[in-house]
Design a protein around this motif. Structure first.
Motif, PDB file in Angstrom:
ATOM      1  N   ILE A  39       0.837  -1.204   0.000  1.00 27.74           N
ATOM      2  CA  ILE A  39       0.000   0.000   0.000  1.00 27.74           C
ATOM      3  C   ILE A  39       0.870   1.253   0.000  1.00 27.74           C
ATOM      4  O   ILE A  39       0.469   2.283  -0.537  1.00 27.74           O
ATOM      5  N   LYS A  40       2.060   1.171   0.549  1.00 29.83           N
ATOM      6  CA  LYS A  40       2.965   2.332   0.515  1.00 29.83           C
ATOM      7  C   LYS A  40       3.286   2.694  -0.934  1.00 29.83           C
ATOM      8  O   LYS A  40       3.263   3.874  -1.301  1.00 29.83           O
ATOM      9  N   ASP A  41       3.585   1.689  -1.748  1.00 31.95           N
ATOM     10  CA  ASP A  41       3.854   1.930  -3.172  1.00 31.95           C
ATOM     11  C   ASP A  41       2.607   2.445  -3.882  1.00 31.95           C
ATOM     12  O   ASP A  41       2.678   3.349  -4.714  1.00 31.95           O
ATOM     13  N   ALA A  42       1.451   1.869  -3.534  1.00 32.81           N
ATOM     14  CA  ALA A  42       0.193   2.291  -4.158  1.00 32.81           C
ATOM     15  C   ALA A  42      -0.131   3.738  -3.799  1.00 32.81           C
ATOM     16  O   ALA A  42      -0.563   4.514  -4.658  1.00 32.81           O
ATOM     17  N   ILE A  43       0.084   4.114  -2.552  1.00 33.03           N
ATOM     18  CA  ILE A  43      -0.173   5.499  -2.129  1.00 33.03           C
ATOM     19  C   ILE A  43       0.709   6.463  -2.913  1.00 33.03           C
ATOM     20  O   ILE A  43       0.237   7.473  -3.440  1.00 33.03           O
ATOM     21  N   ALA A  44       1.998   6.147  -3.013  1.00 30.92           N
ATOM     22  CA  ALA A  44       2.917   7.022  -3.756  1.00 30.92           C
ATOM     23  C   ALA A  44       2.471   7.155  -5.210  1.00 30.92           C
ATOM     24  O   ALA A  44       2.456   8.266  -5.765  1.00 30.92           O
ATOM     25  N   ALA A  45       2.086   6.045  -5.837  1.00 30.50           N
ATOM     26  CA  ALA A  45       1.658   6.079  -7.236  1.00 30.50           C
ATOM     27  C   ALA A  45       0.354   6.861  -7.392  1.00 30.50           C
ATOM     28  O   ALA A  45       0.211   7.670  -8.319  1.00 30.50           O
ATOM     29  N   CYS A  46      -0.596   6.642  -6.493  1.00 24.27           N
ATOM     30  CA  CYS A  46      -1.874   7.357  -6.568  1.00 24.27           C
ATOM     31  C   CYS A  46      -1.680   8.856  -6.393  1.00 24.27           C
ATOM     32  O   CYS A  46      -2.298   9.655  -7.107  1.00 24.27           O
ATOM     33  N   LEU A  47      -0.837   9.249  -5.455  1.00 28.09           N
ATOM     34  CA  LEU A  47      -0.577  10.672  -5.249  1.00 28.09           C
ATOM     35  C   LEU A  47       0.053  11.302  -6.488  1.00 28.09           C
ATOM     36  O   LEU A  47      -0.293  12.419  -6.882  1.00 28.09           O
ATOM     37  N   GLU A  48       0.968  10.578  -7.116  1.00 31.50           N
ATOM     38  CA  GLU A  48       1.619  11.077  -8.331  1.00 31.50           C
ATOM     39  C   GLU A  48       0.608  11.274  -9.455  1.00 31.50           C
ATOM     40  O   GLU A  48       0.589  12.328 -10.112  1.00 31.50           O
ATOM     41  N   VAL A  49      -0.252  10.300  -9.671  1.00 28.34           N
ATOM     42  CA  VAL A  49      -1.253  10.390 -10.733  1.00 28.34           C
ATOM     43  C   VAL A  49      -2.240  11.517 -10.450  1.00 28.34           C
ATOM     44  O   VAL A  49      -2.579  12.299 -11.336  1.00 28.34           O
ATOM     45  N   ARG A  50      -2.698  11.609  -9.195  1.00 32.66           N
ATOM     46  CA  ARG A  50      -3.655  12.665  -8.854  1.00 32.66           C
ATOM     47  C   ARG A  50      -3.030  14.039  -9.069  1.00 32.66           C
ATOM     48  O   ARG A  50      -3.692  14.960  -9.548  1.00 32.66           O
ATOM     49  N   ALA A  51      -1.760  14.201  -8.718  1.00 37.77           N
ATOM     50  CA  ALA A  51      -1.078  15.482  -8.931  1.00 37.77           C
ATOM     51  C   ALA A  51      -0.984  15.797 -10.423  1.00 37.77           C
ATOM     52  O   ALA A  51      -1.231  16.928 -10.842  1.00 37.77           O
TER      53      ALA A  51
END
Length: 68
Positions: A39-51
């Protein structure tokens, strides 16, 4: 950054983890520890995409305990 996550097991014993403050941010793992690392990797990826999309990085959530 710190995020609250929800951790649960499915009917096959796989650990499912979700970050409620980031819509659609879900991961899994064969063990609890693996799911939490994933989930740490998923959070980082989701934040990047949302930005990149100009979306708010997170949404406001509230945790409330109820007794039934």
């Amino acid at each position: 950054m710190k995020f609250n996550v929800i951790l649960d097991r499915d009917e096959d014993g796989v650990w499912i983890v979700e970050c409620p403050s980031i819509p659609g941010c879900v991961s899994q793992g064969q063990t609890r520890e693996e799911a939490l690392e994933n989930i740490k990797d998923a959070i980082a990826a989701c934040l990047e995409v949302r930005a990149e999309l100009g979306l708010p990085l997170t949404v406001e959530t509230h945790q409330v305990e109820v007794t039934v």
